[in-house]
Design a protein around this motif. Structure first.
Motif, short mmCIF file in Angstrom:
data_model
loop_
_atom_site.label_atom_id
_atom_site.label_comp_id
_atom_site.label_asym_id
_atom_site.label_seq_id
_atom_site.Cartn_x
_atom_site.Cartn_y
_atom_site.Cartn_z
N LEU A 1 0.77 -1.19 0.15
CA LEU A 1 -0.01 0.16 -0.03
C LEU A 1 0.86 1.25 -0.11
O LEU A 1 0.46 2.16 -0.73
N LEU A 2 1.96 1.14 0.82
CA LEU A 2 2.86 2.38 1.03
C LEU A 2 3.92 2.61 -0.43
O LEU A 2 4.10 3.50 -0.62
N LEU A 3 4.03 1.48 -0.95
CA LEU A 3 4.64 1.63 -2.32
C LEU A 3 4.04 2.11 -3.18
O LEU A 3 4.69 3.11 -3.92
N VAL A 4 2.67 1.74 -3.44
CA VAL A 4 1.78 2.71 -4.65
C VAL A 4 2.00 4.14 -4.09
O VAL A 4 1.93 5.11 -4.78
N GLY A 5 1.71 4.53 -2.73
CA GLY A 5 1.55 5.87 -2.30
C GLY A 5 2.94 6.52 -2.62
O GLY A 5 2.74 7.83 -3.12
N PHE A 6 4.05 6.06 -2.34
CA PHE A 6 5.27 6.50 -2.56
C PHE A 6 5.59 6.89 -4.29
O PHE A 6 6.03 7.94 -4.57
N PHE A 7 5.30 5.81 -5.06
CA PHE A 7 5.53 6.04 -6.39
C PHE A 7 4.56 7.03 -7.02
O PHE A 7 5.13 7.89 -7.55
N ALA A 8 3.54 7.16 -6.56
CA ALA A 8 2.43 8.12 -6.98
C ALA A 8 2.83 9.45 -6.25
O ALA A 8 2.66 10.59 -6.92
#
Length: 552
Positions: A25-32
């Motif tokens: 979940l945090l991976l998607v948040g950081f990439f975006a």
């Protein structure tokens, strides 16, 4: 520094499981979040030029607003005025017919307005591209759809993940304390690939630790800001309540608002050296009217993603809110501003935005590499407990975890890139390009995970890396095609910020292609007892034997 082994075991377990439960979940948040550093250039890359209206001088804004107030009563609820021309804007004045709110309305048409050469009002209706806003929504929600109350469900879930994220940071630092000095910048590249990934994970985590601590804390505040602000409003913003209560007893005529030029003069006197970039007029025919004026100065730490803000009464010109103005806040209000600025990277101009871009990608790398390290550590334990010269079979749950990690990571990359490219290729045939963005992103995300689960993570990893590389390459190739073949009906811009979108995408296409080649090599020549192996008939071969003949 020595730390007791039992304490290290506790913190290792904590670090592992909070990372596993919140990592993707945090991976998607950081990439975006990394991409949101350049929302404006991305929006300009996508938006067609034909809807752009003529810009007007600042002195003509008074006439523009007066004519709109008289002819379009719907604009009295909310409209935005842009004193400074920007490449990503289509007109100096914009408003919508909808009531607003936190939810991003993908189907809301936008009315734009300007003045012709004779000073007469000129308006048009457009369906604006919301690609930058959609990427920002991914950043705030981790891609989790749905609403609860007046907020996205994903915002609250990401807030909980932020708590786990903070625990993972602290536990990770404690785990590194015994060898911090010796192994700080150690990158041991050799046969032991797990050691190299661990060294990379540790170096990125420690060097960017202050950034990640700020992000984790501010994510929690942003997720539960309503609860925090309600409890602390008298401490942080003691004058805000008074500003909201002013004028409760009377309704005023929107045609009596002060000319924008007067408000601009007052704000420039209050914030010398700042550029006024936006004037958001709200609730003009209500008891609590407000103009939220955005001010920009590259070297200042400001409250918003790009700008600071000041609130002004549109009828009297009185300053109602200055706590979000750099240099005006004191005490807790100043601390809040610092945290907002440190989260958004809204200081230091383009250099800091590029630094935050790579720091955001480093956050995505931390969670991706953390999952890979956990998966490899499971294999090491299985081999330790297995009989000599026997091939370890990875359990199904470990294979699923690896597949979901790879699918979610590269599905996000592919989805964002293809959604962006669709903004040009499908603009002429899509009734609402914003729904096209959403559909393409979630389809790519779901298909990537399903593909990894179906074909196996050994093959899927390099396949999806290759697809990610090609998706990135489509961005500059689309711009190149628009110049090479004008008949396609595409468009391209030559300003430096927009060109950097193409160049950055091209650079990442090369990096991802290199990663795909290395991943394929590992899949067909690495340890056959690994989940990353593409060898099909694993039962017929033990680790260490000849592994040259593999099916592609």
């Amino acid at each position: 520094m020595k730390v007791r082994s039992d304490i290290l075991r506790i913190y290792r377990s904590l670090h592992t499981w909070v990372g596993i439960t919140s990592g993707l979940l945090l991976l998607v948040g950081f990439f975006a979040g990394a991409l949101t550093m350049f929302k404006q250039p991305m929006d300009r890359w996508i938006n067609p030029p034909e809807k752009r209206m003529p810009w007007i001088q600042e002195s003509s804004l008074d006439q523009l607003v007066a004519q709109v107030m008289e002819q379009y009563p719907s604009a009295r609820r909310e409209f935005t005025l842009y004193p400074i021309e920007r490449e990503d804007l289509s007109a100096p004045m914009v408003w919508t017919e909808t009531s607003g709110g936190r939810e991003l309305d993908l189907s809301a048409e936008q009315r734009i307005a300007s003045l012709d050469s004779n000073g007469n009002l000129k308006t048009d209706i457009q369906m604006p591209s919301r690609f930058g806003d959609l990427v920002d929504m991914l950043h705030r929600t981790g891609g989790i759809p749905g609403f609860t109350g007046d907020e996205y469900l994903g915002v609250y879930i990401l807030g909980i993940a932020g708590v786990l994220y903070f625990l993972a940071l602290i536990s990770g630092v404690i785990l590194l304390l015994p060898t911090l000095v010796k192994d700080f910048f150690a990158l041991r590249y050799g046969k032991n690939k797990k050691r190299f990934w661990l060294d990379s994970h540790n170096v990125v985590g420690i060097t960017s630790l202050p950034f990640h601590i700020v992000i984790s804390l501010t994510v929690i505040v942003f997720a539960f800001h309503g609860e925090f602000y309600e409890a602390l409003k008298e401490v942080v913003y003691p004058n805000q309540e008074r500003a909201q209560e002013m004028g409760e007893s009377q309704h005023r005529n929107p045609q009596d608002i002060l000319p924008p030029s007067q408000l601009l003069q007052k704000v420039r006197a209050e914030a010398p050296g700042f550029d006024v970039t936006e004037m958001l007029y709200m609730r003009l025919d209500s008891p609590r009217p407000l103009v939220r004026i955005a001010v920009y100065k590259p070297e200042e730490l400001v409250h918003g993603p790009v700008t600071g803000y000041v609130g002004v009464d549109p009828y009297s010109g009185e300053f109602l809110l200055t706590a979000m103005l750099p240099g005006k806040a004191e005490g807790w209000g100043a601390i809040v501003n610092y945290f907002f600025a440190l989260h958004f990277g809204s200081f230091g101009g383009s250099l800091v935005r590029w630094i935050y871009f790579f720091l955001g990608l480093s956050g995505a790398f931390l969670f991706y590499s953390g999952n890979l390290l956990w998966i490899e550590s499971r294999r090491k334990k299985l081999r330790k407990n297995a009989a000599p010269d026997t091939l370890v079979t990875q359990p199904r749950n470990l294979q699923w975890m690896a597949a979901i990690t790879v699918g979610a990571t590269f599905g996000c990359v592919i989805g964002v890139c293809l959604a962006m490219v669709s903004g040009k290729w499908m603009h002429a045939v899509s009734d609402n390009i914003n729904y096209t963005y959403v559909n393409i992103y979630y389809i790519c995300f779901a298909v990537a995970i399903a593909y990894a689960l179906w074909i196996g993570v050994g093959r899927a990893t390099w396949h999806l890396l290759l697809a990610s590389s090609l998706s990135c390459a489509l961005i500059p190739l689309t711009s190149f095609a628009s110049w090479l073949i004008p008949g396609l009906g595409l468009w391209a811009y030559t300003s430096l910020p927009v060109l950097m979108v193409d160049l950055t995408a091209a650079a990442f296409a090369v990096v991802l292609m290199f990663a795909a080649v290395r991943s394929r090599r590992r899949a067909f020549s690495g340890n056959t007892d690994s989940v990353w192996s593409a060898y099909k008939d694993k039962k017929s071969q033990a680790p260490g034997l000849d592994r040259k003949e593999f099916p592609i």
